[in-house]
Design a protein around this motif. Sequence first.
Motif, PDB file in Angstrom:
ATOM      1  N   THR A   5       0.806  -1.281  -0.060  1.00 52.63           N
ATOM      2  CA  THR A   5      -0.097  -0.024  -0.066  1.00 52.63           C
ATOM      3  C   THR A   5       0.877   1.113  -0.030  1.00 52.63           C
ATOM      4  O   THR A   5       0.008   2.363  -0.364  1.00 52.63           O
ATOM      5  N   ALA A   6       2.128   1.095   0.352  1.00 58.07           N
ATOM      6  CA  ALA A   6       2.913   2.311   0.115  1.00 58.07           C
ATOM      7  C   ALA A   6       2.950   2.959  -1.071  1.00 58.07           C
ATOM      8  O   ALA A   6       3.272   2.181  -2.168  1.00 58.07           O
ATOM      9  N   ARG A   7       3.045   4.323  -1.075  1.00 63.14           N
ATOM     10  CA  ARG A   7       2.713   5.179  -2.412  1.00 63.14           C
ATOM     11  C   ARG A   7       4.167   5.623  -2.654  1.00 63.14           C
ATOM     12  O   ARG A   7       4.262   6.054  -3.808  1.00 63.14           O
ATOM     13  N   THR A   8       4.829   6.014  -1.561  1.00 58.87           N
ATOM     14  CA  THR A   8       6.042   7.146  -1.888  1.00 58.87           C
ATOM     15  C   THR A   8       7.327   6.390  -1.379  1.00 58.87           C
ATOM     16  O   THR A   8       6.995   5.478  -0.359  1.00 58.87           O
ATOM     17  N   GLU A  11       7.029   6.589   2.449  1.00 59.38           N
ATOM     18  CA  GLU A  11       6.060   5.740   3.445  1.00 59.38           C
ATOM     19  C   GLU A  11       6.689   4.348   3.356  1.00 59.38           C
ATOM     20  O   GLU A  11       6.815   3.775   4.588  1.00 59.38           O
ATOM     21  N   ARG A  77      -3.567  -1.155  -4.928  1.00 58.39           N
ATOM     22  CA  ARG A  77      -3.310   0.072  -4.951  1.00 58.39           C
ATOM     23  C   ARG A  77      -1.891   0.205  -4.442  1.00 58.39           C
ATOM     24  O   ARG A  77      -1.101  -0.781  -4.449  1.00 58.39           O
ATOM     25  N   GLY A  78      -1.470   1.412  -4.085  1.00 60.27           N
ATOM     26  CA  GLY A  78       0.055   1.519  -3.730  1.00 60.27           C
ATOM     27  C   GLY A  78       0.713   1.985  -5.003  1.00 60.27           C
ATOM     28  O   GLY A  78       0.191   2.428  -5.815  1.00 60.27           O
ATOM     29  N   ASN A  79       2.099   1.455  -4.932  1.00 62.40           N
ATOM     30  CA  ASN A  79       2.864   1.795  -5.931  1.00 62.40           C
ATOM     31  C   ASN A  79       3.285   0.349  -7.024  1.00 62.40           C
ATOM     32  O   ASN A  79       3.942   0.415  -7.718  1.00 62.40           O
ATOM     33  N   ALA A  80       2.299  -0.406  -7.160  1.00 64.93           N
ATOM     34  CA  ALA A  80       2.061  -1.451  -7.715  1.00 64.93           C
ATOM     35  C   ALA A  80       1.308  -1.631  -9.049  1.00 64.93           C
ATOM     36  O   ALA A  80       0.938  -2.633  -9.765  1.00 64.93           O
ATOM     37  N   GLY A  81       1.235  -0.403  -9.819  1.00 64.59           N
ATOM     38  CA  GLY A  81       0.581  -0.339 -10.791  1.00 64.59           C
ATOM     39  C   GLY A  81       1.125  -1.339 -11.948  1.00 64.59           C
ATOM     40  O   GLY A  81       0.145  -1.997 -12.728  1.00 64.59           O
ATOM     41  N   ASP A 115      10.673  -4.018  -7.474  1.00 64.00           N
ATOM     42  CA  ASP A 115      10.211  -2.678  -6.906  1.00 64.00           C
ATOM     43  C   ASP A 115       9.722  -3.235  -5.425  1.00 64.00           C
ATOM     44  O   ASP A 115       9.103  -4.212  -5.095  1.00 64.00           O
ATOM     45  N   SER A 117       7.036  -2.629  -3.788  1.00 65.89           N
ATOM     46  CA  SER A 117       5.788  -3.169  -3.815  1.00 65.89           C
ATOM     47  C   SER A 117       5.639  -4.781  -3.983  1.00 65.89           C
ATOM     48  O   SER A 117       4.618  -5.243  -3.609  1.00 65.89           O
TER      49      SER A 117
END
Length: 168
Positions: A5-8, A11, A77-81, A115, A117
Amino acid sequence: LDPATARTPEEFAPASPAYRQLVAPSGGPELAIKWSSDAALRVWTFRLAPGHQFADGHAVDAAAVKFSLDRVLAIGRGNAGDLIDNIASVTAIDPQTIRITTKGSTPRLPAMLADRSASIINPRVMTHAVGGDRAAGWLAANTAGSGPYQLRPTRGGGVILLDRNPGW
């Protein structure tokens, strides 16, 4: 602190020493010692290095990798796009082998798996799940990784302390 869930970087940075991914950020081996793909770059097979353990002593195996990647895809969600957009399925072939099938040709899959994520977390974290949160609430203040350190529980105050992973 939850890698899913971490986005940056801010985080995730405090917990990053508690986690490892299949592929190192440099592109070399980390939890996986080797990998290959089919000619179409859609079906990837990763062989795990033996001997990695979570902080509770349980082995990092293909089932844990499958759990972790499936969890990232389910949370969505998070940085896992990149992972969410490209992974079609994850299969544990045997305790040391994982197969990842992508939705199309994905030459960058090893880089995506480096990554944060894509950090591999202990499936036993689900004992802390509340409702459908997949233990994200618990992971907001705790770690469940196989890295060299684990987060020490504190009573707040903005202080983050790490202890050595006894299995490292």
